[in-house]
Design an enzyme around this catalytic site. Structure first.
Site, PDB file in Angstrom:
ATOM      1  CG  ASP A   1      -5.337  -1.655   1.200  1.00 34.15           C
ATOM      2  OD1 ASP A   1      -5.300  -2.618   0.411  1.00 34.15           O
ATOM      3  OD2 ASP A   1      -4.379  -0.878   1.368  1.00 34.15           O
TER       4      ASP A   1
ATOM      5  CB  CYS B   1      -5.296  -0.377   5.962  1.00 35.72           C
ATOM      6  SG  CYS B   1      -3.888  -1.002   5.013  1.00 35.72           S
TER       7      CYS B   1
ATOM      8  CB  SER C   1      -0.874   0.008   1.258  1.00 34.85           C
ATOM      9  OG  SER C   1      -1.574  -1.201   1.360  1.00 34.85           O
TER      10      SER C   1
ATOM     11  CD1 TRP D   1      -0.838  -8.179   4.415  1.00 37.66           C
ATOM     12  CD2 TRP D   1      -1.776  -6.222   3.900  1.00 37.66           C
ATOM     13  NE1 TRP D   1      -0.140  -7.189   5.059  1.00 37.66           N
ATOM     14  CE2 TRP D   1      -0.688  -5.985   4.769  1.00 37.66           C
ATOM     15  CE3 TRP D   1      -2.530  -5.124   3.439  1.00 37.66           C
ATOM     16  CZ2 TRP D   1      -0.316  -4.697   5.192  1.00 37.66           C
ATOM     17  CZ3 TRP D   1      -2.156  -3.852   3.873  1.00 37.66           C
ATOM     18  CH2 TRP D   1      -1.070  -3.645   4.719  1.00 37.66           C
TER      19      TRP D   1
HETATM   20  C1  LIG Z   1      -3.154  -5.241  -1.119  1.00 35.74           C
HETATM   21  C2  LIG Z   1      -1.930  -5.519  -0.293  1.00 35.74           C
HETATM   22  C3  LIG Z   1      -1.275  -4.488   0.334  1.00 35.74           C
HETATM   23  C4  LIG Z   1      -0.167  -4.748   1.111  1.00 35.74           C
HETATM   24  N1  LIG Z   1       0.475  -3.709   1.715  1.00 35.74           N
HETATM   25  C5  LIG Z   1       1.557  -3.945   2.473  1.00 35.74           C
HETATM   26  C6  LIG Z   1       2.251  -2.871   3.103  1.00 35.74           C
HETATM   27  O1  LIG Z   1       1.913  -1.693   2.957  1.00 35.74           O
HETATM   28  N2  LIG Z   1       3.322  -3.170   3.863  1.00 35.74           N
HETATM   29  C7  LIG Z   1       3.745  -4.459   4.048  1.00 35.74           C
HETATM   30  O2  LIG Z   1       4.731  -4.662   4.752  1.00 35.74           O
HETATM   31  N3  LIG Z   1       3.114  -5.480   3.451  1.00 35.74           N
HETATM   32  C8  LIG Z   1       2.041  -5.260   2.679  1.00 35.74           C
HETATM   33  N4  LIG Z   1       1.420  -6.310   2.064  1.00 35.74           N
HETATM   34  C9  LIG Z   1       2.005  -7.659   2.189  1.00 35.74           C
HETATM   35  C10 LIG Z   1       3.085  -7.865   1.125  1.00 35.74           C
HETATM   36  O3  LIG Z   1       2.499  -7.867  -0.151  1.00 35.74           O
HETATM   37  C11 LIG Z   1       3.819  -9.198   1.255  1.00 35.74           C
HETATM   38  O4  LIG Z   1       2.904 -10.236   1.344  1.00 35.74           O
HETATM   39  C12 LIG Z   1       4.736  -9.250   2.424  1.00 35.74           C
HETATM   40  O5  LIG Z   1       5.755  -8.261   2.295  1.00 35.74           O
HETATM   41  C13 LIG Z   1       5.412 -10.615   2.526  1.00 35.74           C
HETATM   42  O6  LIG Z   1       5.999 -10.908   1.291  1.00 35.74           O
HETATM   43  P1  LIG Z   1       7.321 -11.761   1.177  1.00 35.74           P
HETATM   44  O7  LIG Z   1       7.604 -11.953  -0.255  1.00 35.74           O
HETATM   45  O8  LIG Z   1       8.400 -11.193   2.021  1.00 35.74           O
HETATM   46  O9  LIG Z   1       6.904 -13.141   1.818  1.00 35.74           O
HETATM   47  P2  LIG Z   1       6.635 -14.503   1.039  1.00 35.74           P
HETATM   48  O10 LIG Z   1       7.911 -15.131   0.694  1.00 35.74           O
HETATM   49  O11 LIG Z   1       5.661 -14.258  -0.009  1.00 35.74           O
HETATM   50  O12 LIG Z   1       5.988 -15.325   2.210  1.00 35.74           O
HETATM   51  C14 LIG Z   1       4.675 -15.025   2.630  1.00 35.74           C
HETATM   52  C15 LIG Z   1       4.018 -16.315   2.980  1.00 35.74           C
HETATM   53  O13 LIG Z   1       4.666 -16.872   4.116  1.00 35.74           O
HETATM   54  C16 LIG Z   1       3.731 -17.548   4.901  1.00 35.74           C
HETATM   55  N5  LIG Z   1       3.836 -17.044   6.269  1.00 35.74           N
HETATM   56  C17 LIG Z   1       3.867 -15.756   6.662  1.00 35.74           C
HETATM   57  N6  LIG Z   1       3.998 -15.679   7.999  1.00 35.74           N
HETATM   58  C18 LIG Z   1       4.022 -16.952   8.441  1.00 35.74           C
HETATM   59  C19 LIG Z   1       4.134 -17.525   9.737  1.00 35.74           C
HETATM   60  N7  LIG Z   1       4.257 -16.763  10.823  1.00 35.74           N
HETATM   61  N8  LIG Z   1       4.120 -18.866   9.807  1.00 35.74           N
HETATM   62  C20 LIG Z   1       4.017 -19.633   8.708  1.00 35.74           C
HETATM   63  N9  LIG Z   1       3.902 -19.136   7.471  1.00 35.74           N
HETATM   64  C21 LIG Z   1       3.912 -17.823   7.339  1.00 35.74           C
HETATM   65  C22 LIG Z   1       2.383 -17.293   4.320  1.00 35.74           C
HETATM   66  O14 LIG Z   1       2.022 -18.423   3.573  1.00 35.74           O
HETATM   67  C23 LIG Z   1       2.582 -16.139   3.401  1.00 35.74           C
HETATM   68  O15 LIG Z   1       1.733 -16.196   2.308  1.00 35.74           O
HETATM   69  C24 LIG Z   1       0.304  -6.063   1.282  1.00 35.74           C
HETATM   70  C25 LIG Z   1      -0.351  -7.092   0.647  1.00 35.74           C
HETATM   71  C26 LIG Z   1      -1.448  -6.844  -0.138  1.00 35.74           C
HETATM   72  C27 LIG Z   1      -2.143  -7.992  -0.801  1.00 35.74           C
HETATM   73  N1  LIG Z   2      -2.407 -13.415  10.712  1.00 34.78           N
HETATM   74  C1  LIG Z   2      -2.084 -12.873  11.850  1.00 34.78           C
HETATM   75  O1  LIG Z   2      -2.302 -13.422  12.889  1.00 34.78           O
HETATM   76  C2  LIG Z   2      -1.419 -11.563  11.826  1.00 34.78           C
HETATM   77  C3  LIG Z   2      -1.415 -10.737  12.943  1.00 34.78           C
HETATM   78  C4  LIG Z   2      -0.738  -9.520  12.838  1.00 34.78           C
HETATM   79  C5  LIG Z   2      -0.136  -9.171  11.663  1.00 34.78           C
HETATM   80  N2  LIG Z   2      -0.202 -10.018  10.617  1.00 34.78           N
HETATM   81  C6  LIG Z   2       0.404  -9.744   9.391  1.00 34.78           C
HETATM   82  O2  LIG Z   2       1.750  -9.640   9.674  1.00 34.78           O
HETATM   83  C7  LIG Z   2       2.305  -8.645   8.890  1.00 34.78           C
HETATM   84  C8  LIG Z   2       3.101  -7.719   9.740  1.00 34.78           C
HETATM   85  O3  LIG Z   2       2.296  -7.051  10.606  1.00 34.78           O
HETATM   86  P1  LIG Z   2       2.881  -5.851  11.404  1.00 34.78           P
HETATM   87  O4  LIG Z   2       4.247  -6.229  11.809  1.00 34.78           O
HETATM   88  O5  LIG Z   2       2.678  -4.633  10.662  1.00 34.78           O
HETATM   89  O6  LIG Z   2       1.936  -5.816  12.608  1.00 34.78           O
HETATM   90  P2  LIG Z   2       2.231  -6.276  14.091  1.00 34.78           P
HETATM   91  O7  LIG Z   2       3.343  -5.463  14.614  1.00 34.78           O
HETATM   92  O8  LIG Z   2       2.326  -7.720  14.146  1.00 34.78           O
HETATM   93  O9  LIG Z   2       0.893  -5.820  14.756  1.00 34.78           O
HETATM   94  C9  LIG Z   2       0.580  -4.424  14.978  1.00 34.78           C
HETATM   95  C10 LIG Z   2      -0.230  -4.266  16.242  1.00 34.78           C
HETATM   96  O10 LIG Z   2      -1.470  -4.954  16.105  1.00 34.78           O
HETATM   97  C11 LIG Z   2      -1.671  -5.714  17.286  1.00 34.78           C
HETATM   98  N3  LIG Z   2      -2.628  -6.803  17.089  1.00 34.78           N
HETATM   99  C12 LIG Z   2      -2.397  -8.133  17.093  1.00 34.78           C
HETATM  100  N4  LIG Z   2      -3.543  -8.800  16.927  1.00 34.78           N
HETATM  101  C13 LIG Z   2      -4.520  -7.881  16.829  1.00 34.78           C
HETATM  102  C14 LIG Z   2      -5.936  -7.970  16.683  1.00 34.78           C
HETATM  103  N5  LIG Z   2      -6.558  -9.117  16.602  1.00 34.78           N
HETATM  104  N6  LIG Z   2      -6.637  -6.820  16.624  1.00 34.78           N
HETATM  105  C15 LIG Z   2      -6.021  -5.635  16.712  1.00 34.78           C
HETATM  106  N7  LIG Z   2      -4.706  -5.498  16.883  1.00 34.78           N
HETATM  107  C16 LIG Z   2      -3.954  -6.612  16.927  1.00 34.78           C
HETATM  108  C17 LIG Z   2      -0.305  -6.144  17.673  1.00 34.78           C
HETATM  109  O11 LIG Z   2      -0.289  -6.525  19.045  1.00 34.78           O
HETATM  110  P3  LIG Z   2       0.496  -7.788  19.635  1.00 34.78           P
HETATM  111  O12 LIG Z   2       1.448  -8.262  18.613  1.00 34.78           O
HETATM  112  O13 LIG Z   2       1.158  -7.277  20.862  1.00 34.78           O
HETATM  113  O14 LIG Z   2      -0.556  -8.793  19.968  1.00 34.78           O
HETATM  114  C18 LIG Z   2       0.480  -4.889  17.442  1.00 34.78           C
HETATM  115  O15 LIG Z   2       0.340  -4.001  18.531  1.00 34.78           O
HETATM  116  C19 LIG Z   2       1.176  -7.970   8.148  1.00 34.78           C
HETATM  117  O16 LIG Z   2       1.197  -8.431   6.811  1.00 34.78           O
HETATM  118  C20 LIG Z   2      -0.051  -8.448   8.829  1.00 34.78           C
HETATM  119  O17 LIG Z   2      -1.099  -8.657   7.902  1.00 34.78           O
HETATM  120  C21 LIG Z   2      -0.826 -11.192  10.676  1.00 34.78           C
END
Ligand SMILES: Cc1cc2nc3c(=O)[nH]c(=O)nc-3n(C[C@H](O)[C@H](O)[C@H](O)COP(=O)(O)OP(=O)(O)OC[C@H]3O[C@@H](n4cnc5c(N)ncnc54)[C@H](O)[C@@H]3O)c2cc1C
Ligand SMILES: NC(=O)c1ccc[n+]([C@@H]2O[C@H](COP(=O)([O-])OP(=O)(O)OC[C@H]3O[C@@H](n4cnc5c(N)ncnc54)[C@H](OP(=O)(O)O)[C@@H]3O)[C@@H](O)[C@H]2O)c1
Ligand SMILES: Cc1cc2nc3c(=O)[nH]c(=O)nc-3n(C[C@H](O)[C@H](O)[C@H](O)COP(=O)(O)O)c2cc1C
Ligand SMILES: *[C@@H]1O[C@H](CO)[C@@H](O)[C@H](O)[C@H]1NC(C)=O
Ligand SMILES: *[C@@H]1O[C@H](CO)[C@@H](O)[C@H](O)[C@H]1NC(C)=O
Ligand SMILES: *[C@@H]1O[C@H](CO)[C@@H](O)[C@H](O)[C@H]1NC(C)=O
Length: 727
Positions: free
Chosen positions: A724, A678, A456, A726
């Site tokens: 917005d 978002c 984004s 993901w």
């Molecule tokens: C519309 C949109 C807007 C976005 N905007 C932003 C933004 O502004 N900033 C931002 O930082 N990112 C944003 N993202 C996310 C970004 O596009 C990437 O997905 C992110 O940077 C990770 O990509 P990567 O290639 O490093 O990871 P990849 O190599 O693609 O790996 C990601 C995959 O790893 C797996 N994975 C992730 N975490 C774990 C976990 N804890 N345990 C096990 N598996 C896991 C999942 O299968 C995930 O699909 C956005 C995504 C979308 C779709």
């Molecule tokens: N799938 C998941 O469970 C999950 C959760 C967070 C982020 N993500 C993804 O991880 C990536 C990185 O995220 P980031 O590093 O920017 O964020 P982040 O630092 O992991 O999270 C930002 C803030 O959101 C809080 N948070 C966690 N769960 C929440 C919930 N259910 N509702 C509201 N707030 C919550 C976190 O708190 P605490 O960490 O202290 O709980 C932290 O203070 C992004 O792509 C995001 O989509 C995934």
């Protein structure tokens, strides 16, 4: 297409395709040639009108005939072929019936089937290209070698296209069905009928699932099993091509020839990185990079709320590992051509000619967790019976696959090594990595294209017309699973950006901080780009393109705005706030210091772990607050520092929204405000929506489930609640 079955790739063809690329944006569909040397038919010798011979030669178990006038039936025929391929790994010969003879319709092999996709025209007449087929089928004297029950053993599928407003609705498909049945052939599933006037798509969807179920039973195939038919022919090009004609990671023909053109997803722009810095403080375990991409002179424009696609490459280690595991280490720079054997069904997914190493590094996704289906495809190439058994076992046992591969986050190269008994921790070399003899065309057809990563955009073009800002949290996590000890897993795109940030800012990575657990190496990439094109002096470039979105502010600043974006979810809202700051500057200049008096309130609900650690753009927000003269309020929830909830629980953005429910409800209901969410789709966005529904429901004197849900639905329909998100 007449030459769709060309299998022999001759140099001339490659050169001809180069010629085509010369003035064309990258497109892998190579048109039939008239200028190239004659191309041999797939059946090698025989009659080009003999579809059975082509099926056998191409190992195709399905032949699909389409009776089509304006292309609709042909489209559905191709769809059916694609579904057969993706579901069961079965390849199809898609045929224009006009180009074939039917006298050997009875010679289709027993494990094959024929599929007819037939439109009806006129007074229930066939399409022009199906006239002969219909004549042959209806001709009582039409003789097959089998005599009596001429088509005994033939299995067929039929889908008809028509338009119910015509009197003779779908009669051609009915006739084909009747003729075939009469001659002893057996239909698979029901006859499908699509009504072009109303519901072609739904009719098709409704029909196809039952048909595929029946198909699987009759054909004795199982979903998820890949086939062994080639989609592509890969050839090593011995004769030396001029180096500048060979793709080394360029994403388009224009990038290869360094010629000007419009920049979009088909022709990404190598944007110079003008600024890059780390946004997190005091943390050696996580990174968040802020990158500014210079788009000056590129012709690229953007709006607040748009996304930028960043095109990464695969890390060095995985490229090396797979080159060794495929036995291609020594041939890494060998130039290869790739031709689709059936351009209608499978286009060469990346630009060619290229090299083995380039494909693995730039064009296909070798860093993702290996899919279960591909293991079945690759098993038979196991260098030892135990390696083969290892992959077969994972392919057929869902549970074991899940634990070992999915949770263990094993990439394809690692899995090949493990199966062969190699040490996946060692630096891969040809000396200690077992080579699998997997035909490269199988790699090309079974591994998807490496995709851009979307971010984004975190800037406004009004404040930053010449740059696009990206706010990217770097993905690193530990694998789970019981088979091998946990390792650090590094996200491809975000670590690519982190690498670029280190290079562009002249830093060297802090090895101790950036080494994963258990000593996993921090990934390195060929960030200098193809032929060094992405590195000039101290400037590094990264291929990007802009994708438009509908995530936008209302034009009228009087509308209140509520933005909810914890973590990196704040990215677009930095752009939104900058957008309003630019507007405020202009308004004040034009209308004086009171210009913002009638503006609506702008709320930003932000959350992160600690105020001193991952508070993104902490130094910028006060400036925006002052420029927007108090119209802008930032509310932040620091989840891992006091204050906590009375029960000790963390305070998140949704808790702050609940605290501010009076203002929030007033802004939305009375102020006709706009709400934006978002970030994390899985948990955060859901919780926030629930909280909003509760607030609105209560404000309406009802419940979250009824009045709240109705209000949320209406907001979404009116584009006053936008997401917005993901995962
Ligand atoms: C519309 C949109 C807007 C976005 N905007 C932003 C933004 O502004 N900033 C931002 O930082 N990112 C944003 N993202 C996310 C970004 O596009 C990437 O997905 C992110 O940077 C990770 O990509 P990567 O290639 O490093 O990871 P990849 O190599 O693609 O790996 C990601 C995959 O790893 C797996 N994975 C992730 N975490 C774990 C976990 N804890 N345990 C096990 N598996 C896991 C999942 O299968 C995930 O699909 C956005 C995504 C979308 C779709
Ligand atoms: N799938 C998941 O469970 C999950 C959760 C967070 C982020 N993500 C993804 O991880 C990536 C990185 O995220 P980031 O590093 O920017 O964020 P982040 O630092 O992991 O999270 C930002 C803030 O959101 C809080 N948070 C966690 N769960 C929440 C919930 N259910 N509702 C509201 N707030 C919550 C976190 O708190 P605490 O960490 O202290 O709980 C932290 O203070 C992004 O792509 C995001 O989509 C995934
Ligand atoms: C001139 C004309 C005549 C048609 N006649 C019939 C008809 O008699 N019966 C019928 O079911 N559909 C009829 N259709 C509808 C077509 O079969 C339907 O639109 C189909 O999707 C076209 O497929 P195609 O694009 O592959 O040619 C007719 C369409 C046109 C344009
Ligand atoms: C099928 O029909 C065409 C056109 O009418 C005819 O030329 C051909 O001989 C027929 N084939 C057979 C096997 O009858
Ligand atoms: C179906 O036929 C009717 C009558 O000829 C026509 O008006 C309508 O446009 C047709 N529908 C389609 C999708 O072609
Ligand atoms: C494989 O070879 C490389 C280079 O010689 C070496 O670094 C690595 O440790 C070796 N691994 C094994 C398991 O022998």
């Amino acid at each position: 297409m007449a030459s769709s079955d060309a299998v022999v790739l001759v140099l001339g063809l490659v050169l001809a395709s180069l010629y085509l690329f010369r003035d064309q944006l990258f497109s892998s569909s190579i048109k039939p040639k008239t200028t190239t040397p004659p191309v041999k038919e797939a059946n090698g010798h025989g009659n080009p009108r003999d579809f059975v011979a082509k099926m056998v030669a191409g190992k195709k178990r399905l032949v699909i005939f389409y009776g089509s006038q304006t292309g609709t039936a042909e489209e559905y025929a191709i769809r059916i072929a694609k579904e057969a391929k993706s579901k069961f790994g079965l390849a199809s010969l898609v045929c224009d019936p006009e180009e074939y003879d039917f006298d050997n319709l009875d010679q289709i092999p027993d494990d094959c089937a024929a599929i007819f996709v037939m439109a009806t025209y006129g007074e229930g007449e066939p399409t022009d290209n199906a006239v002969q087929l219909m004549q042959n089928l209806s001709d009582e004297s039409f003789e097959f070698s089998k005599g009596e029950h001429k088509l005994d053993g033939l299995k067929y599928v039929i889908f008809g296209l028509g338009n119910r407003t015509y009197e003779h609705y779908n009669v051609i498909s009915k006739q084909v069905d009747e003729h075939l049945t009469k001659m002893g052939a057996a239909r698979i599933g029901l006859r499908g009928e699509g009504d072009d006037d109303k519901s072609m798509e739904e009719d098709y969807l409704e029909w196809k699932d039952g048909m595929w179920d029946a198909f699987a039973r009759v054909m004795n195939v199982e979903e998820g099993q890949g086939g062994d038919t080639a989609d592509f022919a890969v050839s090593e090009i011995e004769d030396s091509l001029p180096a500048e004609k060979v793709y080394r990671g360029e994403l388009s023909a224009r990038a290869l020839t360094r010629s000007k053109g419009i920049h979009d997803a088909k022709n990404p722009y190598a944007a110079p990185i003008s600024v890059s810095r780390e946004l997190f403080q005091n943390t050696h375990t996580r990174n968040c990079v802020h990158v500014e991409l210079n788009i000056e002179g590129s012709g690229i424009t953007y709006q607040h709320g748009d996304h930028v696609g960043v095109w990464p490459s695969n890390p060095d280690l995985e490229v090396e590992r797979l080159l060794c595991a495929l036995g291609l280490s020594e041939k890494r720079d060998t130039v290869i051509g790739i031709e689709s054997l059936d351009p209608a069904l499978a286009k060469v997914p990346f630009p060619v000619p290229t090299t083995y190493a380039t494909v693995l590094r730039h064009y296909i996704d070798i860093s993702a967790v290996a899919g279960r289906q591909i293991l079945g495809v690759l098993a038979k190439f196991g260098p030892t019976p135990s390696a083969e058994a290892y992959l077969r076992n994972l392919n057929t046992h869902k549970e074991e696959y899940h634990v070992a591969v999915a949770e263990g986050c094993l990439k394809l190269g690692e899995l090949l090594q493990l199966a062969a008994g190699d040490d996946i921790r060692a630096t891969p070399t040809t000396a200690n990595t077992t080579a699998w003899k997997i035909p490269f065309d199988i790699i090309v057809s079974s591994i998807p294209r490496l995709q851009p990563r979307f971010y984004s955009i975190s800037s406004s073009p009004k404040l930053n017309p010449n740059s696009i800002h990206v706010t990217c949290v770097v993905l690193k996590y530990d694998s789970a699973g019981s088979q091998i000890p946990p390792r650090s897993i590094f996200g491809v795109g975000s670590n690519f950006l982190l690498n670029l940030k280190y290079a562009a800012s002249g830093e060297t990575p802090l090895i101790s901080a950036d080494t994963g657990s258990n000593g996993t190496l921090f990934p390195s990439y060929a960030i200098e780009g193809p032929r060094g094109a992405h590195h000039e002096g101290s400037i590094y470039k990264v291929p990007v393109h802009v994708r438009r979105s509908t995530f936008r502010l209302p034009t009228n600043p009087k509308s209140p705005i509520i933005m909810i974006g914890p973590g990196t979810g704040v990215a677009p809202f930095r752009g939104f706030v900058q957008e309003r700051v630019a507007l405020a500057r202009r308004s004040i200049e034009k209308n004086g210091p009171d210009a913002l008096n009638d503006w609506g309130n702008i709320y930003l609900f932000y959350g992160c772990r600690r105020s001193s650690e991952d508070f993104l753009y902490r130094e910028e927000w006060p400036e925006y607050v002052s420029e927007l003269q108090g119209k802008f309020t930032l509310r932040s929830a620091f989840s891992r520092e006091p204050p906590y909830k009375p029960d000790g629980g963390k305070i998140y953005v949704q808790d702050l929204i609940w605290q501010d429910r009076t203002q929030v409800a007033d802004a939305i209901l009375n102020g006709k405000g706009y709400v934006y969410i978002c970030g994390d789709a899985k948990n955060m966005a859901k919780s926030v929506e629930e909280t909003l529904a509760r607030i609105l429901g209560e404000a309406k004197g009802g419940s979250a489930e009824v009045e709240g849900a109705a209000e949320m639905k209406q907001l979404k329909e009116r584009s006053r609640l936008m997401l917005d998100v993901w995962s």
